[in-house]
Design a protein around this motif. Structure first.
Motif, PDB file in Angstrom:
ATOM      1  N   ASP A 148      25.271 -20.605  32.705  1.00 30.89           N
ATOM      2  CA  ASP A 148      24.591 -19.825  33.722  1.00 30.89           C
ATOM      3  C   ASP A 148      23.616 -18.863  33.063  1.00 30.89           C
ATOM      4  O   ASP A 148      23.322 -17.809  33.579  1.00 30.89           O
ATOM      5  CB  ASP A 148      25.597 -19.064  34.591  1.00 30.89           C
ATOM      6  CG  ASP A 148      26.426 -18.053  33.797  1.00 30.89           C
ATOM      7  OD1 ASP A 148      26.340 -18.070  32.557  1.00 30.89           O
ATOM      8  OD2 ASP A 148      27.143 -17.264  34.413  1.00 30.89           O
ATOM      9  N   ALA A 170      20.333 -17.100  32.018  1.00 32.73           N
ATOM     10  CA  ALA A 170      19.040 -16.903  32.672  1.00 32.73           C
ATOM     11  C   ALA A 170      18.322 -15.773  31.972  1.00 32.73           C
ATOM     12  O   ALA A 170      18.936 -14.922  31.336  1.00 32.73           O
ATOM     13  CB  ALA A 170      19.221 -16.570  34.154  1.00 32.73           C
ATOM     14  N   ARG A 228      22.182 -23.604  28.351  1.00 37.45           N
ATOM     15  CA  ARG A 228      20.759 -23.834  28.614  1.00 37.45           C
ATOM     16  C   ARG A 228      20.191 -22.619  29.345  1.00 37.45           C
ATOM     17  O   ARG A 228      20.668 -22.247  30.412  1.00 37.45           O
ATOM     18  CB  ARG A 228      20.600 -25.114  29.449  1.00 37.45           C
ATOM     19  CG  ARG A 228      19.189 -25.471  29.852  1.00 37.45           C
ATOM     20  CD  ARG A 228      18.322 -25.925  28.676  1.00 37.45           C
ATOM     21  NE  ARG A 228      18.983 -26.859  27.791  1.00 37.45           N
ATOM     22  CZ  ARG A 228      19.057 -28.179  28.009  1.00 37.45           C
ATOM     23  NH1 ARG A 228      18.547 -28.705  29.117  1.00 37.45           N
ATOM     24  NH2 ARG A 228      19.649 -28.962  27.118  1.00 37.45           N
ATOM     25  N   ARG A 244      17.769 -20.622  31.657  1.00 30.91           N
ATOM     26  CA  ARG A 244      16.836 -20.844  32.751  1.00 30.91           C
ATOM     27  C   ARG A 244      15.756 -19.772  32.714  1.00 30.91           C
ATOM     28  O   ARG A 244      15.973 -18.668  32.238  1.00 30.91           O
ATOM     29  CB  ARG A 244      17.556 -20.792  34.098  1.00 30.91           C
ATOM     30  CG  ARG A 244      18.668 -21.817  34.251  1.00 30.91           C
ATOM     31  CD  ARG A 244      19.066 -21.950  35.710  1.00 30.91           C
ATOM     32  NE  ARG A 244      19.415 -20.682  36.306  1.00 30.91           N
ATOM     33  CZ  ARG A 244      20.630 -20.148  36.296  1.00 30.91           C
ATOM     34  NH1 ARG A 244      21.611 -20.781  35.684  1.00 30.91           N
ATOM     35  NH2 ARG A 244      20.877 -18.995  36.886  1.00 30.91           N
ATOM     36  N   GLY A 245      14.590 -20.114  33.225  1.00 33.21           N
ATOM     37  CA  GLY A 245      13.505 -19.139  33.304  1.00 33.21           C
ATOM     38  C   GLY A 245      12.609 -19.115  32.085  1.00 33.21           C
ATOM     39  O   GLY A 245      11.790 -18.210  31.933  1.00 33.21           O
ATOM     40  N   ALA A 262      12.046 -25.136  27.758  1.00 30.26           N
ATOM     41  CA  ALA A 262      13.452 -24.783  27.890  1.00 30.26           C
ATOM     42  C   ALA A 262      14.013 -24.318  26.547  1.00 30.26           C
ATOM     43  O   ALA A 262      13.444 -24.585  25.488  1.00 30.26           O
ATOM     44  CB  ALA A 262      14.244 -25.985  28.416  1.00 30.26           C
TER      45      ALA A 262
END
Length: 230
Positions: free
Chosen positions: A24, A26, A146, A148-149, A153
């Motif tokens: 999760d 980010a 991973r 995000r944003g 990536a």
């Protein structure tokens, strides 16, 4: 029937691995709803720049006395690059937003593997901790998130010690990237410390580095993907 079973197992494996590495994480500015230029915090542009600077780089390339990134070395880099003195709590908030930090073993498993992981913790993990104590070794839990944003990536590969210390690196993901050999070796350090590394389902065994020194001991956390790859 055999082909159908193999396809089903591959589908389960793929789903489990996406669950493991999806995380999760980010960009912290997005997670907190931070306004650009807010005093005492990185702007979103600065945070994205920081992530790009960290890609594939290690602290010693910036004359910092660390093998891998930690909260302390990241704090120093932010101070130097952006002339922004953040305290340890603020930097820790960024790391948590990136998906780094201590996690329970069950949180490192997909829903199908939780029971197997809980059994492993009861039956196998105590022997690992005893062996580590005998050799004055550190135990690390290794995983991947991973982010995000970011564009492109970014993957954050982290090792969290049994004492809660986080060490990490950031890479640009490729298709089925292996567990980086350099990352594993750096956990042992220049002192060539003995380390026990518990690897979650982000990497099956065939993506582990080979011919590692005996001081580096890798242990697989149970996962659906590992059962298929074995």
């Amino acid at each position: 029937m055999g082909v159908a079973l193999r396809d089903a197992r591959r589908s389960v494996t793929s789903w489990c691995r996406r669950h493991t590495i999806g995380g999760d994480g980010a960009v912290a500015a997005v997670r907190r709803g931070q306004r650009q230029g807010e005093p005492g915090m990185l702007s979103r542009e600065q945070e994205l720049e920081l992530i790009d600077v960290l890609r594939g780089a290690h602290p010693d390339e910036f004359d910092l006395d660390e093998e891998l990134w930690t909260r302390q070395s990241l704090t120093t880099l932010i101070q130097r690059r952006f002339d922004l003195p953040l305290d340890a709590g603020a930097v820790g908030a960024y790391l948590r937003a990136w998906g780094l930090g201590p996690r329970e073993p069950r949180e490192r498993a997909c829903g199908l593997c939780v029971s197997a992981v809980e059994r492993w913790v009861r039956s196998e993990y105590p022997a690992i901790t005893r062996a580590a104590q005998e050799h004055l070794a550190e135990v690390y839990w290794i995983g991947r998130v991973r982010l995000r944003g970011t564009m492109p990536a970014a993957d954050v590969i982290s090792a969290v010690s049994s004492r809660g210390r986080v060490r990490f690196m950031i890479t640009t993901p490729t298709v089925d990237p292996p567990l980086p050999r350099d990352f594993v070796l750096r956990l042992s350090g220049e002192e060539q410390r003995t380390v026990h590394l518990i690897v979650d389902g982000s990497w099956p065994r065939n993506e582990w580095p080979r011919r590692l020194p005996r001081r580096i001991v890798l242990h697989p956390l149970p996962s659906c993907g590992r059962a298929v790859a074995a």
